[in-house]
Write a protein that holds these residues in place. Structure first.
Motif, PDB file in Angstrom:
ATOM      1  N   THR A 161      -4.714 -10.981 -60.991  1.00 55.01           N
ATOM      2  CA  THR A 161      -3.493 -10.166 -61.008  1.00 55.01           C
ATOM      3  C   THR A 161      -2.613 -10.399 -59.776  1.00 55.01           C
ATOM      4  O   THR A 161      -1.598  -9.740 -59.616  1.00 55.01           O
ATOM      5  CB  THR A 161      -3.839  -8.669 -61.103  1.00 55.01           C
ATOM      6  OG1 THR A 161      -4.721  -8.319 -60.026  1.00 55.01           O
ATOM      7  CG2 THR A 161      -4.507  -8.356 -62.427  1.00 55.01           C
ATOM      8  N   ASP A 162      -2.993 -11.321 -58.909  1.00 52.97           N
ATOM      9  CA  ASP A 162      -2.203 -11.621 -57.719  1.00 52.97           C
ATOM     10  C   ASP A 162      -1.125 -12.647 -58.041  1.00 52.97           C
ATOM     11  O   ASP A 162      -1.366 -13.617 -58.768  1.00 52.97           O
ATOM     12  CB  ASP A 162      -3.089 -12.163 -56.598  1.00 52.97           C
ATOM     13  CG  ASP A 162      -3.914 -11.075 -55.936  1.00 52.97           C
ATOM     14  OD1 ASP A 162      -3.628  -9.891 -56.181  1.00 52.97           O
ATOM     15  OD2 ASP A 162      -4.840 -11.414 -55.178  1.00 52.97           O
ATOM     16  N   MET A 163       0.062 -12.439 -57.467  1.00 54.16           N
ATOM     17  CA  MET A 163       1.178 -13.363 -57.652  1.00 54.16           C
ATOM     18  C   MET A 163       1.950 -13.494 -56.347  1.00 54.16           C
ATOM     19  O   MET A 163       2.176 -12.502 -55.648  1.00 54.16           O
ATOM     20  CB  MET A 163       2.146 -12.870 -58.739  1.00 54.16           C
ATOM     21  CG  MET A 163       1.513 -12.554 -60.069  1.00 54.16           C
ATOM     22  SD  MET A 163       2.736 -11.916 -61.256  1.00 54.16           S
ATOM     23  CE  MET A 163       1.646 -11.011 -62.375  1.00 54.16           C
TER      24      MET A 163
ATOM     25  N   HIS B  46       0.467 -18.232 -59.209  1.00 56.47           N
ATOM     26  CA  HIS B  46      -0.563 -17.321 -59.695  1.00 56.47           C
ATOM     27  C   HIS B  46      -1.820 -17.403 -58.834  1.00 56.47           C
ATOM     28  O   HIS B  46      -2.144 -18.425 -58.246  1.00 56.47           O
ATOM     29  CB  HIS B  46      -0.899 -17.656 -61.158  1.00 56.47           C
ATOM     30  CG  HIS B  46      -1.829 -16.697 -61.806  1.00 56.47           C
ATOM     31  ND1 HIS B  46      -2.777 -17.065 -62.733  1.00 56.47           N
ATOM     32  CD2 HIS B  46      -1.963 -15.351 -61.660  1.00 56.47           C
ATOM     33  CE1 HIS B  46      -3.440 -16.009 -63.138  1.00 56.47           C
ATOM     34  NE2 HIS B  46      -2.965 -14.954 -62.499  1.00 56.47           N
ATOM     35  N   LYS B  47      -2.544 -16.282 -58.787  1.00 51.80           N
ATOM     36  CA  LYS B  47      -3.793 -16.147 -58.033  1.00 51.80           C
ATOM     37  C   LYS B  47      -3.589 -16.497 -56.561  1.00 51.80           C
ATOM     38  O   LYS B  47      -4.399 -17.184 -55.932  1.00 51.80           O
ATOM     39  CB  LYS B  47      -4.898 -17.019 -58.639  1.00 51.80           C
ATOM     40  CG  LYS B  47      -5.314 -16.599 -60.048  1.00 51.80           C
ATOM     41  CD  LYS B  47      -6.473 -17.433 -60.556  1.00 51.80           C
ATOM     42  CE  LYS B  47      -6.891 -16.980 -61.962  1.00 51.80           C
ATOM     43  NZ  LYS B  47      -8.031 -17.783 -62.482  1.00 51.80           N
ATOM     44  N   ALA B  48      -2.493 -16.005 -56.016  1.00 51.06           N
ATOM     45  CA  ALA B  48      -2.180 -16.227 -54.602  1.00 51.06           C
ATOM     46  C   ALA B  48      -1.311 -15.090 -54.108  1.00 51.06           C
ATOM     47  O   ALA B  48      -0.685 -14.368 -54.896  1.00 51.06           O
ATOM     48  CB  ALA B  48      -1.479 -17.562 -54.406  1.00 51.06           C
ATOM     49  N   LEU B  49      -1.266 -14.908 -52.800  1.00 48.65           N
ATOM     50  CA  LEU B  49      -0.413 -13.911 -52.167  1.00 48.65           C
ATOM     51  C   LEU B  49       0.380 -14.573 -51.051  1.00 48.65           C
ATOM     52  O   LEU B  49      -0.092 -15.522 -50.412  1.00 48.65           O
ATOM     53  CB  LEU B  49      -1.250 -12.760 -51.586  1.00 48.65           C
ATOM     54  CG  LEU B  49      -1.984 -11.861 -52.592  1.00 48.65           C
ATOM     55  CD1 LEU B  49      -2.858 -10.857 -51.848  1.00 48.65           C
ATOM     56  CD2 LEU B  49      -1.016 -11.150 -53.508  1.00 48.65           C
ATOM     57  N   GLU B  50       1.584 -14.078 -50.829  1.00 40.72           N
ATOM     58  CA  GLU B  50       2.430 -14.595 -49.747  1.00 40.72           C
ATOM     59  C   GLU B  50       2.077 -13.891 -48.445  1.00 40.72           C
ATOM     60  O   GLU B  50       2.140 -12.663 -48.341  1.00 40.72           O
ATOM     61  CB  GLU B  50       3.905 -14.372 -50.071  1.00 40.72           C
ATOM     62  CG  GLU B  50       4.840 -14.921 -49.009  1.00 40.72           C
ATOM     63  CD  GLU B  50       6.292 -14.540 -49.233  1.00 40.72           C
ATOM     64  OE1 GLU B  50       7.158 -15.083 -48.522  1.00 40.72           O
ATOM     65  OE2 GLU B  50       6.565 -13.709 -50.114  1.00 40.72           O
ATOM     66  N   ARG B  51       1.708 -14.662 -47.453  1.00 39.17           N
ATOM     67  CA  ARG B  51       1.423 -14.094 -46.142  1.00 39.17           C
ATOM     68  C   ARG B  51       2.725 -13.700 -45.446  1.00 39.17           C
ATOM     69  O   ARG B  51       3.810 -14.110 -45.856  1.00 39.17           O
ATOM     70  CB  ARG B  51       0.662 -15.100 -45.281  1.00 39.17           C
ATOM     71  CG  ARG B  51      -0.726 -15.455 -45.813  1.00 39.17           C
ATOM     72  CD  ARG B  51      -1.358 -16.551 -44.986  1.00 39.17           C
ATOM     73  NE  ARG B  51      -1.482 -16.155 -43.594  1.00 39.17           N
ATOM     74  CZ  ARG B  51      -2.545 -15.514 -43.090  1.00 39.17           C
ATOM     75  NH1 ARG B  51      -3.557 -15.195 -43.883  1.00 39.17           N
ATOM     76  NH2 ARG B  51      -2.595 -15.190 -41.802  1.00 39.17           N
ATOM     77  N   SER B  52       2.623 -12.919 -44.397  1.00 40.33           N
ATOM     78  CA  SER B  52       3.806 -12.587 -43.605  1.00 40.33           C
ATOM     79  C   SER B  52       4.340 -13.862 -42.955  1.00 40.33           C
ATOM     80  O   SER B  52       3.607 -14.844 -42.770  1.00 40.33           O
ATOM     81  CB  SER B  52       3.452 -11.557 -42.528  1.00 40.33           C
ATOM     82  OG  SER B  52       2.643 -12.146 -41.518  1.00 40.33           O
ATOM     83  N   ASN B  53       5.619 -13.850 -42.607  1.00 36.12           N
ATOM     84  CA  ASN B  53       6.221 -15.019 -41.959  1.00 36.12           C
ATOM     85  C   ASN B  53       6.211 -14.893 -40.434  1.00 36.12           C
ATOM     86  O   ASN B  53       7.047 -15.477 -39.746  1.00 36.12           O
ATOM     87  CB  ASN B  53       7.644 -15.249 -42.479  1.00 36.12           C
ATOM     88  CG  ASN B  53       8.581 -14.085 -42.164  1.00 36.12           C
ATOM     89  OD1 ASN B  53       8.149 -13.038 -41.687  1.00 36.12           O
ATOM     90  ND2 ASN B  53       9.858 -14.257 -42.439  1.00 36.12           N
TER      91      ASN B  53
END
Length: 255
Positions: free
Chosen positions: A82-84, A209-216
């Motif tokens: 469910t991660d995007m 899909h199946k990933a999250l964006e880290r902070s910049n």
């Protein structure tokens, strides 16, 4: 000193959110205060000459803005179905409990008891995505253009069923969005109206899909900025002490 304190507060907030999904760096902007003009440049000195350089005394600095830097954060694979993560421009839209809209770069979504796709705080992801009864959670798939499919054994154990389409939203001026916490933004008169679109088209980012964006946040850069702000604060404090000592020396001369 107050200006540098605001700078330190902004940097410390960035460092505190270094692991916050989809967090965007904030940068403090400053402007100088009004000047006292003792002698104006261009004032006639003689009949045929003018003063080339005037005399002005500054009165310090104040914070002018705290701007969001919406540069891309690096995606991190999580293998959670469910991660995007958004690669490129755009925001997810969610509906809050009071019915209002909010926007986020945080794709850490969950599925509630009704099979609905929600944020970690229970806000509904828009457009509504509802999982069919009997679906296999580990078989959820999201394409780069936002099409969501899932395996439902009762329908077909091998061919996925398409259940919805993700949308992204961008703004003429994303820097004008209001941060409200919980990784959410709300539109303002400065941000402009949201522009909807399908991921991967018309300037919108793609879905990873199946990933999250880290902070910049670049920790090394923030540490350097923090040291500079701290030293500037200390130097301003010493300037005040030095000025006070100078006045203490000059005052008895009048006696």
């Amino acid at each position: 000193m107050i200006g540098q304190q605001h700078n330190v507060d902004t940097i410390s907030n960035n460092l505190a959110n270094v692991n916050t999904t989809g967090y965007k760096k904030m940068r403090a902007g400053f402007e100088d205060l009004i000047y006292q003009t003792i002698r104006t440049a261009g004032t006639p000195a003689t009949e045929n000459t003018v003063i080339p350089v005037g005399i002005q005394m500054g009165h310090g600095v104040k914070i002018s803005d705290t701007q969001r830097i919406f540069s891309q954060g690096s995606p991190t694979a999580t293998q959670e179905p469910t991660d995007m993560a958004i690669i490129g421009e755009g925001f997810f839209r969610v509906q809050m409990h009071d019915g209002s809209w909010a926007y986020t770069r945080d794709g850490n979504f969950q599925i509630d008891a009704n099979g609905r796709l929600v944020t970690g705080n229970g806000y509904w992801v828009q457009p509504d995505i509802v999982m069919p009864e009997g679906y296999l959670r580990e078989k959820i798939s999201v394409s780069a253009d936002g099409r969501i499919s899932v395996i439902v054994p009762a329908i077909d154990p091998e061919i996925p069923v398409e259940i919805g389409q993700m949308e992204l939203y961008r703004f003429p001026n994303p820097v004008g969005l209001n941060s409200i916490g919980e990784n959410l933004f709300k539109l303002s008169a400065a941000s402009g109206d949201p522009i909807p679109g399908q991921p991967g088209f018309d300037g919108m980012g793609r879905i990873f899909h199946k990933a999250l964006e880290r902070s910049n946040i670049n920790v090394a850069t923030e540490i350097v900025d923090l040291i500079v702000a701290q030293r500037a604060y200390e130097f301003n404090s010493r300037i005040i002490q030095t000025s006070d000592n100078m006045l203490g020396t000059a005052t008895p001369l009048k006696r």
